[in-house]
Enzyme design. Structure first.
Site, PDB file in Angstrom:
ATOM      1  N   GLY A 209      23.632 -75.653  88.771  1.00  0.00           N
ATOM      2  CA  GLY A 209      23.553 -75.542  87.309  1.00  0.00           C
ATOM      3  C   GLY A 209      24.711 -76.267  86.659  1.00  0.00           C
ATOM      4  O   GLY A 209      25.381 -77.077  87.304  1.00  0.00           O
ATOM      5  N   ASN A 210      24.927 -76.010  85.394  1.00  0.00           N
ATOM      6  CA  ASN A 210      26.098 -76.589  84.721  1.00  0.00           C
ATOM      7  C   ASN A 210      26.626 -75.597  83.686  1.00  0.00           C
ATOM      8  O   ASN A 210      26.055 -74.526  83.503  1.00  0.00           O
ATOM      9  CB  ASN A 210      25.769 -77.954  84.110  1.00  0.00           C
ATOM     10  CG  ASN A 210      24.686 -77.852  83.055  1.00  0.00           C
ATOM     11  OD1 ASN A 210      24.862 -77.208  82.032  1.00  0.00           O
ATOM     12  ND2 ASN A 210      23.527 -78.464  83.330  1.00  0.00           N
TER      13      ASN A 210
END
Ligand code: CTP
Length: 397
Positions: A209-210
């Protein structure tokens, strides 16, 4: 439209006063702060305790707050506090006094002091509602600028059937929202906003993810709605909340985001892609949780589809807005993305800037147009940045 607004609900002595508790609920769930004024006669139909508890504020009836201490309720301050005033139910008596400019109750004095829009929802028996004097009084209020929320046809407390029934709470709120939206510059326009990160699964437990919080995208959706647009918000996993007036579609992966966006985008007049969509995903997703083993491990990655690139190639008059978050040579990268993805403008922000980027409540952006015209904005709240971006869209539309 009602989010963050101060609403003064004035309740007068009608059997329909019980509906004011539902009105308060709807106002509060729309994000409004509510204060209630009741007339003495309204207290015979519903208790101040009920309305005070629901509105989370003391109910006001009198000019005098504490006689012994010489403290009074200030109707002028209350009139200034209110962003809008709703008189529901409004009896024939109160309507007549409003028309005449009488100020013999706290409600009437506050009405005369208010500078905000005033909405009046009449409720009374059929013959009183149809009486010429009531009609004249309502016409007069309307001519002076008050908005009348017409009574409904139906069964009345007297047993008569006819006009005079207080509009249902949902209809009252809809009338207010429609009125507040009328004249807004994006009325009738459909805008799609994407927000948040995407999560690309590695196995049933892990993902790539980020750090995107979704704050910028949610602020954009709200700003577009406040400007009158019909908003579709497609969001990756975040803990941000959007009002129910925004059509929200939750997605998880870049592929979900792609599928959702391309289905919606044909119907839109503008698209703002603020989501931080993963450029890569694990090439193979394990069905089972991957167990650790001795030595290093690696994950093979595959490219995801570029949503904005697809829309840039297939757009039919939509205004396309991209985001570029960079750590170096930002303007140059942003200009390349603008061109490569066939955008109308791009919003560039550097994550090296103090207070800007993921997780922050503020952002500092530069808007770069197709003609390479650059507008630099100072560090602002994401709400204000969102308003700047929506204003830029207005120039294009
Ligand atoms: N975007 C998209 N689809 C993707 C990835 C990004 O539509 N699969 C959009 C983003 O929402 C954003 C813009 O494209 O509006 C960002 O451009 P991009 O070239 O993807 O930037 P980065 O993701 O930062 O990638 P790069 O490593 O090329 O800088």
């Amino acid at each position: 439209m009602l989010n963050g607004k101060n609403v003064l609900l004035c309740v007068t002595g009608s059997i329909a006063a019980y509906k004011s508790s539902f009105i308060i609920r709807l106002l509060i769930t729309s994000g409004a702060s509510v204060k209630v004024i009741m007339t003495e006669s309204a207290k015979g139909f519903i208790t101040p305790l009920t309305l005070g508890t629901l509105s989370k504020n003391p109910v006001l009836t009198d000019f005098i707050k504490d006689e012994d201490a010489g403290i009074w309720n200030n109707h002028v301050d209350l009139g200034i506090w209110a962003d809008l005033m709703l008189i529901a139910p409004a009896t024939a008596n109160t309507i007549a006094k409003m028309a005449k400019g009488e100020a013999d109750s706290f409600l009437l004095a506050t009405y005369l002091s208010a500078k905000c829009p005033v909405f009046v929802a009449p409720a009374m028996d059929r013959d009183m509602y149809l009486h010429g004097s009531t009609k004249d009084n309502l016409d007069l209020l309307s001519k002076r600028g008050d908005k009348i929320i017409e009574s409904q046809f139906g069964e009345l407390a007297s047993g008569l059937i006819g006009e005079g029934r207080l509009s249902e709470p949902e209809e009252i709120i809809d009338s207010i929202v429609n009125e507040l939206r009328s004249g807004k510059p994006l009325l009738g326009k459909r805008i799609m906003v994407t927000a948040g990160p995407t999560f690309e699964p590695i196995d049933p437990v892990r993902f790539i993810g980020n750090r995107s919080s979704g704050k910028m995208g949610f602020a954009l959706a709200e700003a577009a709605y406040q400007a009158g647009a019909e908003v579709t918000l497609i969001t990756g996993p975040t803990n941000q909340q959007a009002g129910d007036y925004i059509r929200r579609i939750d997605v998880e992966t870049a592929e979900d985001m792609y599928q959702s966006c391309i289905t919606q985008f044909q119907d839109m007049q503008a698209v703002i892609m603020s989501a931080a969509i993963a450029d890569y995903r694990p090439a193979n997703v394990s069905d089972q949780k991957i167990k650790k083993s001795e030595g290093p491990s690696s994950i093979e990655l595959a490219r995801t589809k570029d949503v904005l690139h697809y829309m840039g190639e297939n757009k039919m008059g939509q205004i396309l807005v991209g985001f570029a978050m960079e750590t170096e040579n930002g303007i140059e990268h942003a200009k390349n993305k603008l061109k490569k993805k066939n955008l109308d403008f791009i919003v560039y922000n550097s994550i090296n800037e103090e207070g800007a980027g993921f997780q922050h409540d503020t952002n500092r952006v530069t808007i770069i147009g197709k003609d390479n015209k650059m507008t630099n904005f100072e560090l602002k709240s994401k709400k204000e940045v969102a308003e700047d971006i929506i204003n830029e869209i207005l120039n294009y539309l």
